[in-house]
Design an enzyme around this catalytic site. Sequence first.
Site, PDB file in Angstrom:
ATOM      1  N   PRO A 181       0.908  -1.289   0.014  1.00  0.00           N
ATOM      2  CA  PRO A 181       0.047   0.105  -0.015  1.00  0.00           C
ATOM      3  C   PRO A 181       0.931   1.271   0.074  1.00  0.00           C
ATOM      4  O   PRO A 181       0.249   2.438  -0.394  1.00  0.00           O
ATOM      5  CB  PRO A 181      -0.697  -0.129   1.214  1.00  0.00           C
ATOM      6  N   GLU A 193       0.251  -8.054   8.452  1.00  0.00           N
ATOM      7  CA  GLU A 193       0.416  -6.569   8.849  1.00  0.00           C
ATOM      8  C   GLU A 193       1.600  -6.270   7.912  1.00  0.00           C
ATOM      9  O   GLU A 193       1.336  -5.031   7.457  1.00  0.00           O
ATOM     10  CB  GLU A 193       0.863  -6.445  10.315  1.00  0.00           C
ATOM     11  N   ARG A 253      -1.702  -7.913 -21.478  1.00  0.00           N
ATOM     12  CA  ARG A 253      -2.311  -7.542 -22.921  1.00  0.00           C
ATOM     13  C   ARG A 253      -1.808  -6.594 -23.696  1.00  0.00           C
ATOM     14  O   ARG A 253      -2.031  -6.391 -24.922  1.00  0.00           O
ATOM     15  CB  ARG A 253      -3.691  -6.863 -22.314  1.00  0.00           C
ATOM     16  N   ASP A 256      -6.552   2.475 -26.044  1.00  0.00           N
ATOM     17  CA  ASP A 256      -7.365   2.354 -24.941  1.00  0.00           C
ATOM     18  C   ASP A 256      -7.369   3.741 -23.953  1.00  0.00           C
ATOM     19  O   ASP A 256      -6.680   4.279 -24.189  1.00  0.00           O
ATOM     20  CB  ASP A 256      -6.788   1.218 -23.810  1.00  0.00           C
TER      21      ASP A 256
END
Length: 245
Positions: free
Chosen positions: A90, A117, A154, A169
């Site tokens: 994160p 954690e 992709r 895209d």
Amino acid sequence: MKIDVLTLFPRMFEGPLTESIIGKAIERQLLDVTVMNFRDFSENKHRNVDDYPYGGGAGMLLTAQPIFGALDTIQAENPETKKRVILLDPAGVPFTQSVAEELAEEEHLVFICGHYEGYDERIRSLVTDEVSLGDYVLTGGELGAMVMIDATVRLLPEVLGNEESAKTDSHSTGLLEHPQYTRPADYRGMKVPDVLLSGNHKKIAEWQEKESLRRTYFRRPDMLEQLELTKEQKNWLAEIKSEEC
């Protein structure tokens, strides 16, 4: 491309790696993916991979030894290839289309999926990148790794049926993708714009670019701040803004 995934939950990858574009890329030998349970590399007699943090704190940390052991094995099996080792965290840099494009240029990627954690800090000495899917916390890094693998694979040559698809895209051009339509030309009174039926490729291209600009302005104006607009795009944007008055 070769991809290794280090995880405590290998079965989570069974569906995403066998279906759709990724599954077909593996079948066509454009992609080689190995999912490894790093618990198998634990030297603890109980095969533990986590422990309490020194100094106290909530939760458990992944210990360094199993991750080091797994990466030693990967290196021994592929000693010649340069590896991009990605830690799902994160606190990492946000994952974007440009990051996916950068990873798609690599020959060998390794994803480390965390759990509990956090990590023993020494694990970070092994990685080249720390990446986050977004500003929120997931139970583990598996879902993030799946998303990053899909977005990256992709972009590989020959993976998509139409090579132009990835180039146009949303986010690849700096703008969101323009509206698109297919048959019938009139459905329940909702008609395809006349310009798309005209056969005039120059006019169609102009309409598509302007509508991409319009969609980006209304939905993601923050993206325009990062984009250097052409003179024509600036004129179109002024027209779009005047329509609000």
